[in-house]
Write an enzyme that holds these catalytic residues in place. Structure first.
Site, short mmCIF file in Angstrom:
data_model
loop_
_atom_site.label_atom_id
_atom_site.label_comp_id
_atom_site.label_asym_id
_atom_site.label_seq_id
_atom_site.Cartn_x
_atom_site.Cartn_y
_atom_site.Cartn_z
N CYS A 139 0.83 -1.20 0.00
CA CYS A 139 0.00 0.00 0.00
C CYS A 139 0.87 1.25 0.00
O CYS A 139 1.38 1.66 1.05
CB CYS A 139 -0.93 -0.01 1.21
SG CYS A 139 -2.01 1.44 1.27
N CYS A 142 -0.45 4.12 2.15
CA CYS A 142 -0.26 3.92 3.59
C CYS A 142 1.20 4.13 3.98
O CYS A 142 1.49 4.76 5.00
CB CYS A 142 -0.64 2.49 4.03
SG CYS A 142 -2.10 1.83 3.25
N ASP A 143 2.11 3.57 3.22
CA ASP A 143 3.50 3.47 3.67
C ASP A 143 4.51 4.30 2.88
O ASP A 143 5.68 4.39 3.28
CB ASP A 143 3.93 1.99 3.64
CG ASP A 143 3.08 1.14 4.57
OD1 ASP A 143 2.71 1.65 5.63
OD2 ASP A 143 2.80 -0.02 4.24
#
Ligand code: NDP
Length: 313
Positions: A139, A142-143
């Site tokens: 992701c 997200c990261d």
């Protein structure tokens, strides 16, 4: 088989942000929800390190900690959170559900929040650094931030890979895209976007051989050109995989309308499925946004829709 003759007002299947948010709303509306956590309690977020994009956490929070807090919040209002896996459903005569292949539940409403699972390559080294939280992710949104100004690799050639490569290119120093064939699967417009981005290098006919690191974090990736067999080591700190997701919806297939990938089709603007009393929230119906906050939002919608459905009976 054990049969639970008592009607369950609201059964929630799945324990990600969608399921727990549905539970918070359903419990506060006196629907006595019972939530089954499934095979991965806490869902996809339990494989994420820090969550920094969920509003309300100015200092960020780890994925597992956030899921514990969501569970506590759902239980505070009386949600019955149970360990167990829904293995079968029958929506022909009422809404019947089997847990762990044995216990039968009869439900008035069901909220499906079973999520989706990111696909990975399956390499031992990839899984090792994924579990360590040391540089493997599925992701970018997200990261990606953790790899600011660093070099990363992204695997995949679909729309997701192109979108995520482009997202990473705005944060990272360099993004190397590994495409296993000599062409993209993504739409032309997405392909053009990555091709035109200066700090994205596309390596066609290229596969991952091994993710390499110091047993804590990733420091490079060994790749192979599948036409020439030539192997190269690329120094990177992040290894992103964007080769698709699989919605966890197989058991509902005989009853619910789905697209060709298995995402449940909901009525536009609501969480209603084609079966009365069955609602869907989170990634089980969403291949576009796939964020914790959007999952939570649709969990809220599902609980409100279920409450209105019960009131209308
Ligand atoms: P896709 O299934 O479209 O693409 C998966 C990609 O991963 C393919 O290019 C495939 O390669 C590659 N792949 C699969 N397995 C491997 C492997 N083992 N090693 C290397 N590469 C691998 O998934 P997406 O998540 O990209 O998209 C899913 C759906 O969501 C699509 O319909 C897409 O259009 C849509 N979507 C739309 C967006 C938008 O419009 N903004 C954004 C994101 C997704 P190969 O091509 O060789 O099979």
């Amino acid at each position: 088989m054990k049969s639970n003759s008592q009607k369950i007002k609201c059964l929630i299947i799945g324990s990600g942000p969608a399921g727990y948010t549905a539970a918070i709303y359903a419990a506060r509306a006196n629907m006595s929800p019972i939530l089954y956590q499934g095979i991965q309690p806490g869902g996809q977020l339990t494989t994420t390190n820090d969550v920094e994009n969920f509003p309300g956490y100015p200092d960020g929070i780890t994925g597992p900690e956030m899921m514990i807090q969501l569970q506590k919040q759902a239980e505070r209002f009386g949600t019955d959170v149970r360990n167990g896996w829904v293995t079968k459903v029958d929506f022909d005569k009422g809404l019947r559900v089997w847990v762990n292949d044995s216990e039968e539940l009869n439900c008035e409403t069901i909220i499906i929040s079973t999520g989706a699972s990111a696909k990975y390559l399956g390499l031992e080294s990839e899984q090792k650094y994924l579990k360590l939280g040391g540089g493997v992710s599925a992701c970018a949104v997200c990261d990606g931030f953790f790899y600011k100004n660093q070099d990363v690799i992204i695997v995949g050639a679909g729309d997701s890979a192109c979108e995520e490569a482009h997202y990473l290119s705005k944060l990272c120093n360099k993004v190397t895209m590994l495409v296993r064939r000599d062409e993209f699967r993504a739409s032309k417009i997405m392909q053009e976007r990555v091709k035109k981005t200066d700090n994205i290098e596309i390596l066609f006919n290229t596969e991952t051989v091994e993710v390499i690191g110091n047993d804590q974090v990733v420091d490079s990736v060994l790749v192979k050109n599948n036409k020439t067999d030539k192997q190269t080591t690329i120094p990177v700190t992040g290894f992103f995989v964007a080769i698709g997701h699989k919605p966890n919806t197989d058991i509902f297939k005989p009853y619910l309308n789905m697209d060709e990938t298995g995402y449940i089709v909901n009525e536009p603007g609501s969480s209603k499925t084609n079966v009365a009393g069955v609602f869907v929230s989170g990634d089980a119906a969403d291949h576009v946004y796939r964020q914790a906050i959007t999952a939570a939002g649709t969990g809220c919608m599902a609980a409100l829709d279920a409450e209105r459905y019960l009131a209308s009976l």
